[in-house]
Design an enzyme around this catalytic site. Sequence first.
Site, PDB file in Angstrom:
ATOM      1  N   ASP A   1      -8.078  -2.971  13.557  1.00 39.51           N
ATOM      2  CA  ASP A   1      -9.125  -3.061  13.876  1.00 39.51           C
ATOM      3  C   ASP A   1      -9.544  -4.571  12.347  1.00 39.51           C
ATOM      4  O   ASP A   1     -10.483  -4.765  11.556  1.00 39.51           O
ATOM      5  CB  ASP A   1     -10.442  -2.228  12.205  1.00 39.51           C
ATOM      6  CG  ASP A   1      -8.904  -1.807  10.998  1.00 39.51           C
ATOM      7  OD1 ASP A   1      -8.129  -2.693  10.794  1.00 39.51           O
ATOM      8  OD2 ASP A   1      -9.791  -1.009  10.487  1.00 39.51           O
TER       9      ASP A   1
ATOM     10  N   ASP B   1       0.950  -1.022   0.520  1.00 39.05           N
ATOM     11  CA  ASP B   1       0.513   0.287  -0.435  1.00 39.05           C
ATOM     12  C   ASP B   1       0.665   1.479   0.315  1.00 39.05           C
ATOM     13  O   ASP B   1       1.746   1.464   0.190  1.00 39.05           O
ATOM     14  CB  ASP B   1      -1.159  -0.280   1.100  1.00 39.05           C
ATOM     15  CG  ASP B   1      -0.792   0.028   2.041  1.00 39.05           C
ATOM     16  OD1 ASP B   1       0.702  -0.575   2.649  1.00 39.05           O
ATOM     17  OD2 ASP B   1      -1.006  -0.817   3.469  1.00 39.05           O
TER      18      ASP B   1
ATOM     19  N   HIS C   1      -7.286  -4.880   9.370  1.00 37.89           N
ATOM     20  CA  HIS C   1      -7.144  -5.145   8.131  1.00 37.89           C
ATOM     21  C   HIS C   1      -5.544  -5.605   7.591  1.00 37.89           C
ATOM     22  O   HIS C   1      -4.729  -5.291   9.065  1.00 37.89           O
ATOM     23  CB  HIS C   1      -6.766  -3.318   7.970  1.00 37.89           C
ATOM     24  CG  HIS C   1      -6.054  -2.260   8.475  1.00 37.89           C
ATOM     25  ND1 HIS C   1      -6.570  -1.138   8.966  1.00 37.89           N
ATOM     26  CD2 HIS C   1      -4.710  -2.818   8.346  1.00 37.89           C
ATOM     27  CE1 HIS C   1      -4.907  -0.543   9.125  1.00 37.89           C
ATOM     28  NE2 HIS C   1      -4.585  -1.715   9.083  1.00 37.89           N
TER      29      HIS C   1
ATOM     30  N   GLU D   1     -10.046  -2.103   4.921  1.00 40.84           N
ATOM     31  CA  GLU D   1     -10.952  -2.156   5.640  1.00 40.84           C
ATOM     32  C   GLU D   1     -11.944  -2.757   6.073  1.00 40.84           C
ATOM     33  O   GLU D   1     -12.281  -3.757   5.112  1.00 40.84           O
ATOM     34  CB  GLU D   1     -10.730  -0.010   5.975  1.00 40.84           C
ATOM     35  CG  GLU D   1      -9.781   1.055   5.662  1.00 40.84           C
ATOM     36  CD  GLU D   1      -8.760   0.877   7.469  1.00 40.84           C
ATOM     37  OE1 GLU D   1      -8.841  -0.264   7.651  1.00 40.84           O
ATOM     38  OE2 GLU D   1      -8.471   1.189   7.938  1.00 40.84           O
TER      39      GLU D   1
HETATM   40  C1  GLP Z   1      -0.686  -0.317   8.269  1.00 42.46           C
HETATM   41  C2  GLP Z   1       0.306  -0.045   7.285  1.00 42.46           C
HETATM   42  C3  GLP Z   1      -0.414  -2.245   7.585  1.00 42.46           C
HETATM   43  C4  GLP Z   1       0.126  -2.400   8.716  1.00 42.46           C
HETATM   44  C5  GLP Z   1      -0.580  -2.135   9.233  1.00 42.46           C
HETATM   45  C6  GLP Z   1      -0.018  -2.182  10.737  1.00 42.46           C
HETATM   46  O1  GLP Z   1      -2.090   0.120   8.529  1.00 42.46           O
HETATM   47  N1  GLP Z   1      -1.021  -0.614   5.929  1.00 42.46           N
HETATM   48  O2  GLP Z   1      -0.282  -3.368   6.423  1.00 42.46           O
HETATM   49  O3  GLP Z   1       0.139  -4.430   9.090  1.00 42.46           O
HETATM   50  O4  GLP Z   1       0.158  -0.320   9.418  1.00 42.46           O
HETATM   51  O5  GLP Z   1       0.600  -1.494  11.715  1.00 42.46           O
HETATM   52  P1  GLP Z   1       1.939  -2.037  13.336  1.00 42.46           P
HETATM   53  O6  GLP Z   1       2.922  -2.578  12.920  1.00 42.46           O
HETATM   54  O7  GLP Z   1       1.862  -0.331  12.900  1.00 42.46           O
HETATM   55  O8  GLP Z   1       1.191  -2.030  14.229  1.00 42.46           O
END
Ligand code: GLP
Length: 263
Positions: A136, A67, A138, A143
Site C-alpha cells: 500500500d 518499527d 507504506h 499507512e
Molecule cells: C513490513 C514493514 C515494512 C516493509 C514491508 C515490506 O510491513 N513494516 O518496513 O517495508 O513489510 O515487506 P516485504 O519486504 O515482506 O514485502
Amino acid sequence: MEVIIRPTTESAVKLTATLIADALRAKPNICLGLATGRTMEAVYAELARMHRQEYLDFSLARSFNLDEYIGLGPDNKNSYRYYMNYHLFNNINIDKRNTCLPNGLTDDIEHEGERYEQAIREAGGIDIQLLGIGRDGHIGFNEPLSSLASRTRAKALTPETFAQNSPLFDRPEDMPKRAFTMGVGTILDARNVLMLVTGREKAEILAAAVEGPVTSMISATALQLHPRAVVVADEEAGALLKGREYYDWIFQNEPKWAAYRNI
Ligand code: GLP
C-alpha cells in the site's frame, strides 16, 4: 531521488548491501536505520557474509529499526526484535546494546514514540536509513494518510497490511493490529535513505512512489522530498517506471556509480 534498476534480484540486493558496507567502512561508528520484511532478509544475509568473509566490522555501529509490533516481545518469533537478531545481529559483531527498536511491550504506549525519538537524537541522528515498501506504499508502518510530518508513534495497521503480513504468523489471527513506527518526518530526517524494492508485485506501487505526485496516501512518495534518496529495484519491480532509460543513463554516466556498475 536516484533510481537504479538492476537486472536481477540478486544484483539489486548485492548493490544495496554494498552501499551500506561502504558507508560503514567510511564511518565505522555509523548510525544505521534498519528495516524488516521479506525483501531485507537477503540484504542481511549478504551483510553477514561480508562480515564473515571480508571482515566487515560492525563493532562501533549503532542501529535503530523503523518499527515494532505492539504487544510482541523479543522472544516472540514474529517480533521485529527477534527478526533482527535472527537475520542480522546474531551473525555480525554489532554490540546488541547499541541496537534499538521500539519497545513492543512498553506499558507506556503514549510516550514510547517520544522516548524513541529522543534516543535517535542522542545518537546523533541516522546516517543511512534502509527501507522497503509495503504494497500500500507504506514505509515503516506509515499507512495511507500518515502525515508527511509524522514522528514515531503507535499506528493502526490497514487490512491490506494485515493480509500481507499475517501469513508470517503461525496463527494469522495473532498478528497485532497496531505497531510503533518511525514517522515519515523521522525517516526524512535521516542523512541518506536507501530503498530496496524487488518483485513484480511491487511494480505498480514503486511507479506511483517514484513518479507519481507526493501524497500522504502513499507514504513512500515523501522520499521525493529527501535530498539524498536512492531507490534500488530489480528488473521486475522497475518494469512500470516511465523514466527507465534516463535512470539507466544516470547510473552509467555519473562518476560516483562507476564502482558499482558491475555488481
Ligand atoms: C513490513 C514493514 C515494512 C516493509 C514491508 C515490506 O510491513 N513494516 O518496513 O517495508 O513489510 O515487506 P516485504 O519486504 O515482506 O514485502
